[in-house]
Enzyme design. Structure first.
Site, mmCIF file in Angstrom:
data_model
loop_
_atom_site.group_PDB
_atom_site.id
_atom_site.type_symbol
_atom_site.label_atom_id
_atom_site.label_comp_id
_atom_site.label_asym_id
_atom_site.label_seq_id
_atom_site.Cartn_x
_atom_site.Cartn_y
_atom_site.Cartn_z
ATOM 1 N N ASP A 41 35.568 -14.933 -47.915
ATOM 2 C CA ASP A 41 35.410 -14.438 -49.281
ATOM 3 C C ASP A 41 35.771 -12.958 -49.262
ATOM 4 O OD1 ASP A 41 33.166 -13.166 -48.201
ATOM 5 O OD2 ASP A 41 31.814 -14.750 -48.845
ATOM 6 N N LYS A 62 35.199 -16.004 -54.975
ATOM 7 C CA LYS A 62 35.150 -16.307 -56.409
ATOM 8 C C LYS A 62 36.353 -17.150 -56.823
ATOM 9 C CE LYS A 62 32.020 -12.991 -58.174
ATOM 10 N NZ LYS A 62 31.881 -11.802 -57.322
ATOM 11 N N MET A 177 21.933 -7.143 -50.986
ATOM 12 C CA MET A 177 22.082 -7.768 -52.307
ATOM 13 C C MET A 177 21.078 -7.168 -53.297
ATOM 14 S SD MET A 177 22.685 -11.726 -51.153
ATOM 15 C CE MET A 177 21.480 -11.715 -49.840
HETATM 16 N N1 SAH Z 1 25.934 -11.232 -43.494
HETATM 17 C C1 SAH Z 1 26.005 -9.946 -44.138
HETATM 18 C C2 SAH Z 1 25.130 -9.875 -45.357
HETATM 19 C C3 SAH Z 1 25.508 -10.857 -46.434
HETATM 20 S S1 SAH Z 1 24.605 -10.638 -47.928
HETATM 21 C C4 SAH Z 1 25.679 -8.847 -43.107
HETATM 22 O O1 SAH Z 1 25.151 -9.145 -42.018
HETATM 23 O O2 SAH Z 1 25.991 -7.680 -43.375
HETATM 24 C C5 SAH Z 1 25.689 -9.572 -48.828
HETATM 25 C C6 SAH Z 1 25.129 -8.177 -48.878
HETATM 26 O O3 SAH Z 1 25.365 -7.511 -47.649
HETATM 27 C C7 SAH Z 1 25.739 -7.271 -49.911
HETATM 28 O O4 SAH Z 1 25.222 -7.508 -51.193
HETATM 29 C C8 SAH Z 1 25.344 -5.926 -49.372
HETATM 30 O O5 SAH Z 1 23.991 -5.658 -49.627
HETATM 31 C C9 SAH Z 1 25.502 -6.133 -47.886
HETATM 32 N N2 SAH Z 1 26.812 -5.695 -47.373
HETATM 33 C C10 SAH Z 1 27.691 -6.421 -46.673
HETATM 34 N N3 SAH Z 1 28.738 -5.671 -46.294
HETATM 35 C C11 SAH Z 1 28.511 -4.426 -46.760
HETATM 36 C C12 SAH Z 1 29.215 -3.181 -46.670
HETATM 37 N N4 SAH Z 1 30.368 -3.070 -46.038
HETATM 38 N N5 SAH Z 1 28.650 -2.104 -47.266
HETATM 39 C C13 SAH Z 1 27.475 -2.187 -47.894
HETATM 40 N N6 SAH Z 1 26.782 -3.323 -48.001
HETATM 41 C C14 SAH Z 1 27.275 -4.437 -47.433
#
Ligand code: SAH
Length: 247
Positions: A41, A62, A177
């Site tokens: 995604d 999406k 999130m």
């Molecule tokens: N598996 C991911 C999290 C998935 S949930 C991890 O371990 O990072 C999705 C959320 O992750 C987003 O809404 C945000 O809060 C965070 N996120 C993921 N990548 C990000 C990035 N590069 N910068 C800031 N927040 C990030």
């Protein structure tokens, strides 16, 4: 993880890290380069997505109408690819097991007797703050860190988040999130007794070329978010560690 069946491809649930291609693991890089299909995604970010071989890339984020592709459809596609003998990389932002639905996809593969492995990645929950100069733990400020979702699924069975207990924990709170729901959980933490002057940072697009961090307090951060127009993906960090390092 499951016994090999000849003719069936393996599914690799791969973490991409937060977005900088140099923060991919060597294993993630090798698998992306050699897979028949890389299902992704938008969360791995534009720089990493640009490195996926064009013939293998399959966007399952999406849809054209702006809605998320349902998880059941993604599960079906993973199984169909593997059963057709393809090597599948399911590429997830950060680490696949941190709010990444790796649990659901692992169960799907195991139920379908498809060989599956998890390839850990650098999670934004820890790397996001670190890239903004914030250590999630610190000898003098925080001996624990709790990672929570700001978007609790109404249909999920997990117990609800106890914001009052978190307010009393004395440790760092990291919310993923949590841009849209910032108003609600900052209020819940204040109600739970967390000092309104506790520092809070929002790290937007951590490690992407346009990374940005803004700071405030438990009391002011909603106004900061609105004024600065902070948008997902962003990590919220709440606790004294936000101010631990002088900039
Ligand atoms: N598996 C991911 C999290 C998935 S949930 C991890 O371990 O990072 C999705 C959320 O992750 C987003 O809404 C945000 O809060 C965070 N996120 C993921 N990548 C990000 C990035 N590069 N910068 C800031 N927040 C990030």
């Amino acid at each position: 993880m499951t016994a090999d069946r000849s003719g069936v491809g393996t599914v690799h649930l791969v973490g991409s890290g937060p977005g900088d291609p140099e923060l991919l693991t060597l294993k993630a890089r090798r698998l992306i380069d050699s897979a028949d299909v890389v299902m992704h995604d938008a969360l791995p970010g534009p720089e990493i997505i640009a490195t996926i071989p064009e013939e293998a890339a399959e966007d399952v984020g999406k849809r054209a109408n702006g809605e998320r592709t349902p998880q059941s459809e993604i599960d079906d596609r993973i199984v169909a690819h593997a059963e057709a003998g393809r090597e599948v990389v399911r590429l997830k932002g950060g680490d696949p097991t941190v709010f990444g639905r790796a649990g659901a996809e692992l169960s799907t593969c195991i139920a379908a007797k498809i060989p599956v492995e998890v390839v850990p990645g650098v999670t934004s929950a820890i790397a996001g703050p670190a890239l903004a100069g914030i250590p999630v733990t610190h000898r003098d400020h925080a001996s624990s860190v709790t990672v929570v979702t700001g978007h609790e699924a109404p249909d999920a069975d997990a117990p609800p988040i106890d914001w009052e207990a978190l307010a009393q924990s004395g440790g760092t709170i990291v919310v993923l999130m949590g841009v849209g729901s910032l108003d609600e959980y900052t209020a819940a933490l204040a109600d739970g007794g967390l000092d309104p002057s506790t520092p809070v940072a929002l790290i937007e697009r951590a490690s992407w070329p346009d990374q940005r961090a803004v700071t405030g307090t438990l009391e002011t951060i909603v106004g900061v978010r609105d004024r600065e127009g902070v948008e997902p993906p962003a990590v919220t960090v709440i606790g004294d560690v936000v101010e631990a390092i002088e900039s």
